[in-house]
Write a protein that holds these residues in place. Structure first.
Motif, PDB file in Angstrom:
ATOM      1  N   LYS A  43       0.840  -1.202   0.000  1.00  0.00           N
ATOM      2  CA  LYS A  43       0.000   0.000   0.000  1.00  0.00           C
ATOM      3  C   LYS A  43       0.875   1.251   0.000  1.00  0.00           C
ATOM      4  N   GLN A  44       0.231   2.365  -0.358  1.00  0.00           N
ATOM      5  CA  GLN A  44       0.931   3.642  -0.334  1.00  0.00           C
ATOM      6  C   GLN A  44       1.041   4.169   1.090  1.00  0.00           C
ATOM      7  N   ARG A  45       2.030   5.010   1.290  1.00  0.00           N
ATOM      8  CA  ARG A  45       2.179   5.652   2.587  1.00  0.00           C
ATOM      9  C   ARG A  45       0.996   6.604   2.799  1.00  0.00           C
ATOM     10  N   GLU A  46       0.464   6.590   4.021  1.00  0.00           N
ATOM     11  CA  GLU A  46      -0.686   7.439   4.319  1.00  0.00           C
ATOM     12  C   GLU A  46      -0.454   8.213   5.603  1.00  0.00           C
ATOM     13  N   MET A  47      -1.084   9.345   5.687  1.00  0.00           N
ATOM     14  CA  MET A  47      -1.011  10.181   6.872  1.00  0.00           C
ATOM     15  C   MET A  47      -1.806   9.555   8.001  1.00  0.00           C
ATOM     16  N   VAL A  48      -1.235   9.522   9.173  1.00  0.00           N
ATOM     17  CA  VAL A  48      -1.917   9.046  10.368  1.00  0.00           C
ATOM     18  C   VAL A  48      -2.391  10.245  11.186  1.00  0.00           C
ATOM     19  N   ALA A  49      -1.454  11.129  11.517  1.00  0.00           N
ATOM     20  CA  ALA A  49      -1.785  12.301  12.333  1.00  0.00           C
ATOM     21  C   ALA A  49      -0.675  13.332  12.205  1.00  0.00           C
ATOM     22  N   THR A  50      -1.044  14.587  12.338  1.00  0.00           N
ATOM     23  CA  THR A  50      -0.067  15.664  12.346  1.00  0.00           C
ATOM     24  C   THR A  50      -0.368  16.625  13.482  1.00  0.00           C
ATOM     25  N   ILE A  51       0.660  17.356  13.895  1.00  0.00           N
ATOM     26  CA  ILE A  51       0.493  18.372  14.931  1.00  0.00           C
ATOM     27  C   ILE A  51       1.357  19.569  14.556  1.00  0.00           C
ATOM     28  N   THR A  52       0.736  20.727  14.512  1.00  0.00           N
ATOM     29  CA  THR A  52       1.456  21.937  14.126  1.00  0.00           C
ATOM     30  C   THR A  52       2.251  22.479  15.305  1.00  0.00           C
ATOM     31  N   ARG A  53       3.060  23.475  15.015  1.00  0.00           N
ATOM     32  CA  ARG A  53       3.844  24.079  16.084  1.00  0.00           C
ATOM     33  C   ARG A  53       2.947  24.738  17.121  1.00  0.00           C
ATOM     34  N   GLY A  54       1.747  25.081  16.717  1.00  0.00           N
ATOM     35  CA  GLY A  54       0.814  25.669  17.666  1.00  0.00           C
ATOM     36  C   GLY A  54      -0.023  24.647  18.400  1.00  0.00           C
ATOM     37  N   GLY A  55       0.164  23.370  18.071  1.00  0.00           N
ATOM     38  CA  GLY A  55      -0.553  22.313  18.766  1.00  0.00           C
ATOM     39  C   GLY A  55      -1.837  21.864  18.102  1.00  0.00           C
ATOM     40  N   THR A  56      -2.125  22.401  16.925  1.00  0.00           N
ATOM     41  CA  THR A  56      -3.317  21.953  16.203  1.00  0.00           C
ATOM     42  C   THR A  56      -3.084  20.566  15.631  1.00  0.00           C
ATOM     43  N   THR A  57      -4.016  19.668  15.881  1.00  0.00           N
ATOM     44  CA  THR A  57      -3.864  18.290  15.436  1.00  0.00           C
ATOM     45  C   THR A  57      -4.817  17.967  14.292  1.00  0.00           C
ATOM     46  N   ASN A  58      -4.412  16.987  13.515  1.00  0.00           N
ATOM     47  CA  ASN A  58      -5.223  16.508  12.401  1.00  0.00           C
ATOM     48  C   ASN A  58      -5.034  15.002  12.314  1.00  0.00           C
ATOM     49  N   TYR A  59      -6.134  14.273  12.136  1.00  0.00           N
ATOM     50  CA  TYR A  59      -6.082  12.824  12.099  1.00  0.00           C
ATOM     51  C   TYR A  59      -6.745  12.292  10.839  1.00  0.00           C
ATOM     52  N   ALA A  60      -6.226  11.178  10.369  1.00  0.00           N
ATOM     53  CA  ALA A  60      -6.950  10.444   9.348  1.00  0.00           C
ATOM     54  C   ALA A  60      -8.233   9.917   9.967  1.00  0.00           C
ATOM     55  N   GLU A  61      -9.248   9.818   9.151  1.00  0.00           N
ATOM     56  CA  GLU A  61     -10.572   9.488   9.672  1.00  0.00           C
ATOM     57  C   GLU A  61     -10.590   8.185  10.453  1.00  0.00           C
ATOM     58  N   SER A  62      -9.894   7.193   9.969  1.00  0.00           N
ATOM     59  CA  SER A  62      -9.951   5.871  10.607  1.00  0.00           C
ATOM     60  C   SER A  62      -9.200   5.824  11.945  1.00  0.00           C
ATOM     61  N   MET A  63      -8.422   6.869  12.246  1.00  0.00           N
ATOM     62  CA  MET A  63      -7.652   6.904  13.490  1.00  0.00           C
ATOM     63  C   MET A  63      -8.314   7.775  14.555  1.00  0.00           C
ATOM     64  N   LYS A  64      -9.286   8.576  14.147  1.00  0.00           N
ATOM     65  CA  LYS A  64      -9.928   9.469  15.113  1.00  0.00           C
ATOM     66  C   LYS A  64     -10.555   8.688  16.251  1.00  0.00           C
ATOM     67  N   GLY A  65     -10.291   9.146  17.459  1.00  0.00           N
ATOM     68  CA  GLY A  65     -10.837   8.502  18.637  1.00  0.00           C
ATOM     69  C   GLY A  65     -10.002   7.349  19.167  1.00  0.00           C
ATOM     70  N   ARG A  66      -9.046   6.876  18.359  1.00  0.00           N
ATOM     71  CA  ARG A  66      -8.193   5.768  18.802  1.00  0.00           C
ATOM     72  C   ARG A  66      -6.746   6.212  18.998  1.00  0.00           C
ATOM     73  N   PHE A  67      -6.293   7.134  18.150  1.00  0.00           N
ATOM     74  CA  PHE A  67      -4.898   7.589  18.196  1.00  0.00           C
ATOM     75  C   PHE A  67      -4.840   9.026  18.700  1.00  0.00           C
ATOM     76  N   THR A  68      -3.766   9.335  19.398  1.00  0.00           N
ATOM     77  CA  THR A  68      -3.538  10.701  19.875  1.00  0.00           C
ATOM     78  C   THR A  68      -2.103  11.093  19.620  1.00  0.00           C
ATOM     79  N   ILE A  69      -1.924  12.195  18.920  1.00  0.00           N
ATOM     80  CA  ILE A  69      -0.591  12.733  18.683  1.00  0.00           C
ATOM     81  C   ILE A  69      -0.331  13.864  19.660  1.00  0.00           C
ATOM     82  N   SER A  70       0.896  13.942  20.144  1.00  0.00           N
ATOM     83  CA  SER A  70       1.271  15.022  21.051  1.00  0.00           C
ATOM     84  C   SER A  70       2.752  15.321  20.855  1.00  0.00           C
ATOM     85  N   ARG A  71       3.173  16.446  21.384  1.00  0.00           N
ATOM     86  CA  ARG A  71       4.571  16.824  21.250  1.00  0.00           C
ATOM     87  C   ARG A  71       5.073  17.442  22.536  1.00  0.00           C
ATOM     88  N   ASP A  72       6.373  17.278  22.760  1.00  0.00           N
ATOM     89  CA  ASP A  72       7.046  17.901  23.884  1.00  0.00           C
ATOM     90  C   ASP A  72       8.226  18.663  23.312  1.00  0.00           C
TER      91      ASP A  72
END
Length: 116
Positions: A43-72
């Motif tokens: 399969k092709q590489r797909e986006m799972v989740a991203t987080i901007t420098r301001g902390g805004t997150t974005n998830y692929a639909e199938s990961m919403k509610g199951r995955f959480t991205i965070s940064r330190d």
């Protein structure tokens, strides 16, 4: 040279959890958009989740509610908490670092296998 080192992958049973980490070096981490992508066999590489420098997150639909991205930013680290894992989540997970106005960098990947 930018380095992204992922860790935390492994074998887990369906319904289990894993936490991936990606440590970045030689970048001004706080200004980068960080992300997790994955690629399953054939399969092709797909986006799972991203987080901007301001902390805004974005998830692929199938990961919403199951995955959480965070940064330190103090640790130059981005995390991906994965819960309720399914066999279809099996893939190599890659860390991505995207600076403003420039091309992104990739880690080497960490294998996640969900199987009983």
């Amino acid at each position: 040279q930018v380095q992204l080192v992922e860790s935390g992958g492994g074998l887990v049973q369906p319904g289990g959890s894993l936490r991936l980490s990606c440590v970045a070096s030689r970048i001004t981490f706080s200004i980068y958009t960080m992300g997790w992508y994955r690629q399953a066999p054939g399969k092709q590489r797909e986006m799972v989740a991203t987080i901007t420098r301001g902390g805004t997150t974005n998830y692929a639909e199938s990961m919403k509610g199951r995955f959480t991205i965070s940064r330190d930013n103090a640790k130059n680290t981005v995390y991906l908490q994965m819960n309720s894992l399914k066999p279809e989540d099996t893939a190599v997970y890659y860390c991505n670092a995207k600076p403003p106005f420039d091309s992104s960098y990739w880690g080497q990947g960490t294998q996640v296998t969900v199987s009983s």
